[in-house]
Design an enzyme around this catalytic site. Structure first.
Site, PDB file in Angstrom:
ATOM      1  N   GLY A 295       0.809  -1.206   0.000  1.00 34.71           N
ATOM      2  CA  GLY A 295       0.000   0.000   0.000  1.00 34.71           C
ATOM      3  C   GLY A 295       0.842   1.257   0.000  1.00 34.71           C
ATOM      4  N   SER A 296       0.371   2.268   0.708  1.00 37.42           N
ATOM      5  CA  SER A 296       0.984   3.594   0.632  1.00 37.42           C
ATOM      6  C   SER A 296       2.371   3.688   1.260  1.00 37.42           C
ATOM      7  CB  SER A 296       0.067   4.630   1.287  1.00 37.42           C
ATOM      8  OG  SER A 296      -1.143   4.745   0.548  1.00 37.42           O
ATOM      9  N   THR A 297       2.811   2.637   1.966  1.00 33.52           N
ATOM     10  CA  THR A 297       4.174   2.671   2.493  1.00 33.52           C
ATOM     11  C   THR A 297       5.205   2.692   1.361  1.00 33.52           C
ATOM     12  OG1 THR A 297       4.216   0.257   2.663  1.00 33.52           O
ATOM     13  CG2 THR A 297       3.566   1.484   4.637  1.00 33.52           C
ATOM     14  N   LEU A 298       4.763   2.460   0.118  1.00 37.52           N
ATOM     15  CA  LEU A 298       5.682   2.477  -1.016  1.00 37.52           C
ATOM     16  C   LEU A 298       5.768   3.863  -1.668  1.00 37.52           C
ATOM     17  CD1 LEU A 298       7.139  -0.162  -1.700  1.00 37.52           C
ATOM     18  CD2 LEU A 298       5.878  -0.227  -3.836  1.00 37.52           C
TER      19      LEU A 298
END
Length: 588
Positions: A295-298
């Site tokens: 998810g948005s951790t990338l």
């Protein structure tokens, strides 16, 4: 009557027959004499061996397995002496009363004991393995001929389920079966020795004759794990799973300077001291073997790729319009349409549209190269058996919609350890650190991935993400500046995204002024109502970081009143977790 009158008595045999018989008898006697001289004078080993076999035995001397300790020498796996009861079926002779008492001591049915010793052609059969010495002593007191003891070692794990996924376990023969017990089997295992003894008819040793081979004890293994931080991580993860009624979860704590794993825990877990049936879903080290979409951790990696390529600056304005971006027949959306955002705000507010636009302005190869150099799609080489490499498809096959969704962590799979390791790039000066589960005396050099100025720029954005107006204000720690990023993604099931199942995550580091630890948290399928990474995973990060920094005696880099939570009536900054949908179709 004249005896000579009998024709039988008058019969005469040839003289050579008598002489032949005499020669045969003489040769036979000479042969016996020569054999006697050979066996008793020239080569008496045969008779000596036959004689010694009646009372002499070669006994194996067990070698204990090496200890496993944490980085401070605290024991995590040790071997304790136990006794195994065995029998020689040919020598076994027990009265009914002895047999009944033996069965009671061994917790074995007497009929089962009888069945095991029924085959007298066998020389060795176990009656019961790994008894405590005091219980084995009571077996000896029965004085049953043909029943003997054999010294063995049993593995004991003082931390139990807290470290089970890292340490693993051994089988009844003290051979590694899981985890580091398996990975370092050759180092830990000892080599048994042997000695010659004299036993009486009851099998009791009455004389120690000689040592044939000295045992070689197994070598100790020192891990990078800090037992105190390991317990803290496990405790907070378990509490979060109970609070959010989640299916599973994992947490990884890395030393931001050396890449050493200070803690790694999973829930559900198991107790390796209980050798009963262990369910596979409890014994799996999810933090290293299981893969999920981050998810948005990338998003920080997408931004870092664009900063390195010179396509953007932190203050560059990205137009997100009404928070929707249509690519072909699919649409990407933001939970909170913001019109225009700076690149810093794209990370702070976790804008999918902003991340997608930044990604689409890059050549696919540029973005893929940054992801690959950050360790995605490759084994982290921690030394743990069965660790996952994740999935990063070749950039040549990317379609525009796939490049857009990959910018915010969909269409790519990672392990939690991979994700934690990748964030060492931002915690340091742009170098990817090698991870290890064993203690290092000297840190190993990292691999440069991005320029130090790029790492510092992204670090600032990640610090903004935990401030009011960001997606993770619950990650703030009193007395310390922290930085990190939330992630919320739908779970993949049978090739499709499940509409009501989520993976919530948070990755960050502290203190920002001089990062000391990197912490990654993943919660699988929270079902208590909340599922955003900022609400589910970030609080775990906060509690672990606060306790771990105190344990490591890291001085504060902020006032103790630095925590600034948004007002109670302020709207929660959410992440749109829908991937990309057709306007006329179902979302997900």
């Amino acid at each position: 009557m004249n005896s000579l009158a009998s024709p039988v008595l008058r019969l005469r045999f040839p003289i050579w027959r008598a002489r032949l018989l005499l020669l045969i008898l003489i040769a036979w006697m000479l042969g016996l004499a020569a054999r006697a001289v050979y066996l008793q004078g020239l080569n008496n080993d045969f008779l000596q061996q036959k004689g010694e076999s009646r009372y002499s035995r070669v006994v194996e001397i067990s070698a204990h397995r090496g200890r496993i300790t944490d980085r401070h020498g605290e024991p995590l796996a040790i071997s304790t002496a136990v006794e195994s009861v065995w029998a020689s079926p040919g020598d076994f002779a027990a009265t009914p009363d002895q047999l009944r008492r033996l069965g009671r001591l061994l917790n074995v049915d007497p009929d089962e004991v009888t069945r095991r010793v029924a085959d007298t052609r066998r020389e060795f059969v176990y009656l019961r393995r790994q008894l405590p010495p005091e219980q084995a002593a009571r077996v000896v007191e029965l004085n049953i001929p043909g029943v003997f003891l054999q010294r063995e070692y049993r593995r004991y794990y003082p931390a139990g389920e807290v470290t089970s996924h890292v340490i693993g376990m051994t089988d009844i023969d003290d051979k590694g079966q899981e985890g580091l017990e398996l990975a370092f089997q050759d180092l830990l295992v000892g080599k048994p020795g042997s000695r010659r003894v004299i036993k009486d008819r009851l099998g009791r040793i009455i004389e120690d004759v000689e040592s044939i081979r000295a045992p070689q004890q197994g070598r100790d293994l020192t891990l990078s794990i800090d037992r105190k931080i390991q317990y803290l991580a496990y405790r907070e993860l378990k509490a979060a799973l109970e609070a959010h009624r989640a299916k599973a979860g994992g947490i990884v704590v890395l030393d931001a300077r050396s890449g050493e794993v200070l803690a790694l825990a999973n829930v559900p877990t198991y107790n390796p001291n209980n050798r009963g049936r262990i369910e596979p879903q409890r014994s799996r080290n999810r933090a290293l073997t299981d893969l999920f979409e981050p998810g948005s951790t990338l998003k920080p990696f997408t931004v870092a790729a664009a900063l390195e390529a010179g396509r953007i600056k932190p203050e560059t304005v990205i137009t997100t319009g009404a928070g929707r971006l249509t690519i072909g027949k699919a649409t990407i959306s933001d939970a909170h349409p913001a019109g225009t955002l700076t690149v810093e705000q794209v990370i702070q507010k976790s804008s999918n549209v902003g991340a997608a636009k930044i990604a689409l302005d890059l050549p696919a190869q540029t973005m893929w190269t940054l992801f690959a150099r950050s360790g995605f799609g490759a084994l982290p080489k921690s030394g743990f058996p069965g660790e996952g490499s994740g999935r990063l498809r070749a950039y040549q096959s990317w379609r525009p919609i796939e490049q857009a969704t990959m910018s915010y962590g969909h269409g790519i799979s990672v392990s939690l350890l991979q994700l934690a390791r990748a964030y060492t790039i931002f915690a340091g000066d742009g170098e990817l650190l090698p991870v290890t589960l064993t203690r290092r005396d000297e840190p190993e050099a990292g691999t440069p991935v991005i320029a130090p100025r790029t790492a510092q720029a992204v670090r600032k954005m990640l610090e903004m993400a935990v401030q009011p107006g960001g997606t993770a204000p619950r990650a703030q720690v009193p007395g310390y500046r922290v930085a990190g990023k939330t992630g919320t993604a739908h779970k993949l099931e049978n090739g499709r995204y499940a509409p009501t199942k989520y993976v919530s995550s948070f990755v960050g580091f502290a203190p920002v002024s001089d990062p000391r630890i990197v912490v990654a948290v993943m919660i699988d399928e929270p079902t208590a109502g909340q599922y955003y990474g900022g609400a589910v995973a970030a609080p775990v990060f906060r509690e672990v970081v606060a306790a771990a920094l105190r344990t490591l005696s890291v001085p504060p880099d902020a006032p103790t009143i630095n925590v600034k939570l948004p007002p109670a009536d302020a709207p929660v900054i959410k992440e749109d977790v829908w991937i990309a949908r057709e306007d006329s179709g179902p979302r997900g």
